[in-house]
Structures are given as C-alpha cells and as structure tokens.
Design a protein around this motif. Sequence first.
Motif, short mmCIF file in Angstrom:
data_model
loop_
_atom_site.label_atom_id
_atom_site.label_comp_id
_atom_site.label_asym_id
_atom_site.label_seq_id
_atom_site.Cartn_x
_atom_site.Cartn_y
_atom_site.Cartn_z
N GLU A 1 0.84 -1.20 0.00
CA GLU A 1 0.00 0.00 0.00
C GLU A 1 0.87 1.25 0.00
O GLU A 1 1.90 1.30 0.66
N ILE A 2 0.44 2.24 -0.77
CA ILE A 2 1.09 3.54 -0.73
C ILE A 2 0.09 4.53 -0.15
O ILE A 2 -1.11 4.45 -0.43
N GLY A 3 0.58 5.41 0.70
CA GLY A 3 -0.29 6.40 1.32
C GLY A 3 0.51 7.63 1.70
O GLY A 3 1.73 7.65 1.64
N TRP A 4 -0.19 8.66 2.09
CA TRP A 4 0.45 9.93 2.46
C TRP A 4 -0.37 10.59 3.53
O TRP A 4 -1.57 10.42 3.63
N ARG A 5 0.30 11.34 4.34
CA ARG A 5 -0.36 12.11 5.39
C ARG A 5 0.45 13.38 5.58
O ARG A 5 1.64 13.31 5.89
N LEU A 6 -0.18 14.49 5.35
CA LEU A 6 0.50 15.78 5.47
C LEU A 6 -0.26 16.70 6.41
O LEU A 6 -1.49 16.61 6.51
N LYS A 7 0.45 17.59 7.06
CA LYS A 7 -0.24 18.57 7.89
C LYS A 7 -0.99 19.54 6.99
O LYS A 7 -0.63 19.74 5.83
N CYS A 8 -2.03 20.11 7.51
CA CYS A 8 -2.94 20.96 6.73
C CYS A 8 -2.21 22.06 5.98
O CYS A 8 -2.56 22.37 4.84
N GLU A 9 -1.19 22.63 6.59
CA GLU A 9 -0.46 23.73 5.96
C GLU A 9 0.23 23.32 4.66
O GLU A 9 0.57 24.15 3.83
N ALA A 10 0.46 22.02 4.48
CA ALA A 10 1.16 21.52 3.29
C ALA A 10 0.21 21.12 2.17
O ALA A 10 0.64 20.85 1.06
N TRP A 11 -1.08 21.08 2.45
CA TRP A 11 -2.06 20.66 1.45
C TRP A 11 -2.08 21.62 0.27
O TRP A 11 -1.90 22.82 0.41
N GLY A 12 -2.29 21.07 -0.92
CA GLY A 12 -2.47 21.88 -2.12
C GLY A 12 -1.19 22.38 -2.77
O GLY A 12 -1.24 23.17 -3.70
N ASN A 13 -0.05 21.90 -2.29
CA ASN A 13 1.23 22.33 -2.85
C ASN A 13 1.90 21.28 -3.74
O ASN A 13 3.00 21.49 -4.21
N GLY A 14 1.24 20.14 -3.94
CA GLY A 14 1.79 19.09 -4.78
C GLY A 14 2.76 18.15 -4.08
O GLY A 14 3.33 17.28 -4.72
N PHE A 15 2.94 18.33 -2.77
CA PHE A 15 3.90 17.49 -2.04
C PHE A 15 3.48 16.02 -2.02
O PHE A 15 4.32 15.13 -2.15
N THR B 1 1.64 14.37 -4.21
CA THR B 1 1.84 13.79 -5.55
C THR B 1 3.31 13.57 -5.83
O THR B 1 3.71 12.49 -6.30
N GLU B 2 4.14 14.55 -5.54
CA GLU B 2 5.58 14.44 -5.78
C GLU B 2 6.19 13.30 -4.97
O GLU B 2 6.95 12.48 -5.50
N GLY B 3 5.85 13.23 -3.70
CA GLY B 3 6.39 12.16 -2.85
C GLY B 3 5.87 10.79 -3.26
O GLY B 3 6.62 9.81 -3.28
N ALA B 4 4.58 10.71 -3.60
CA ALA B 4 4.00 9.43 -4.00
C ALA B 4 4.62 8.93 -5.30
O ALA B 4 4.91 7.74 -5.43
N LYS B 5 4.85 9.83 -6.26
CA LYS B 5 5.49 9.43 -7.52
C LYS B 5 6.88 8.86 -7.26
O LYS B 5 7.25 7.82 -7.82
N ALA B 6 7.65 9.52 -6.42
CA ALA B 6 9.01 9.06 -6.11
C ALA B 6 9.00 7.72 -5.40
O ALA B 6 9.78 6.81 -5.75
N CYS B 7 8.12 7.56 -4.43
CA CYS B 7 8.04 6.29 -3.70
C CYS B 7 7.56 5.16 -4.60
O CYS B 7 8.07 4.04 -4.53
N LEU B 8 6.59 5.45 -5.44
CA LEU B 8 6.06 4.45 -6.37
C LEU B 8 7.15 4.00 -7.34
O LEU B 8 7.34 2.81 -7.58
N LYS B 9 7.88 4.96 -7.88
CA LYS B 9 8.97 4.64 -8.81
C LYS B 9 10.01 3.76 -8.13
O LYS B 9 10.46 2.76 -8.68
N TYR B 10 10.40 4.12 -6.93
CA TYR B 10 11.38 3.33 -6.17
C TYR B 10 10.85 1.92 -5.91
O TYR B 10 11.58 0.94 -6.07
N GLY B 11 9.60 1.83 -5.50
CA GLY B 11 9.01 0.53 -5.20
C GLY B 11 8.96 -0.39 -6.40
O GLY B 11 9.23 -1.59 -6.30
#
Length: 94
Positions: free
Chosen positions: A10-24, A26-36
């Motif tokens: 499973e891939i998942g993400w959890r960010l604090k509210c202040e980080a929402w909407g900045n693409g973090f 998506t960017e982190g998920a793409k990198a983790c998915l590629k590595y996996g």
Amino acid sequence: MYFCYSPGIEIGWRLKCEAWGNGFATEGAKACLKYGIERLEFNKVYSFTSKINVQSENVMKKIGMVKVMEFEHPNIIEGCSLREHVLYSIDSSS
C-alpha cells in the motif's frame, strides 16, 4: 462489500494541513512508487481512502493509479461519513 487485498503493498500519504495543495503528496508518491517498482520490484501497489477525501483520490489518479472498486470499510461504524472508501491500484506494467 469488503475487499481484502492482502498480501499487498500500500502507498499512502499524510501531510499537515499547511502543506495541502502544494503538490507534495503527488511528488512524494510518484518518487516512492517509482522506487518501489524499479528498485524493490513491486508488481502491484494499492491505495485507498474515504470517498469524501477527494484530494487523496486525485493524487491516486495523478500518479497513474486506476480505480478498482468502492467498498465500505469494515472498521468504521455504519452511518459515519468516512465508511465509504475507494480502492485504486497500479501495476509495474503501467
């Protein structure tokens, strides 16, 4: 309906509210998915969220995942707005 995808990755993400909407997410998920897929040789990866969490569902779409199904999460009480979930997946050939 309850769907059990175990064993599964499973891939998942959890960010604090202040980080929402900045693409973090998506960017982190793409990198983790590629590595996996490339380094750890995962054949299939899953992600799920509550139907009301449209932002996370959009991340799943942006990283190339495909909707598999909708289901009611068995660990969330009936009537709760978080009970209805969506399940997405992607495989290494995508």
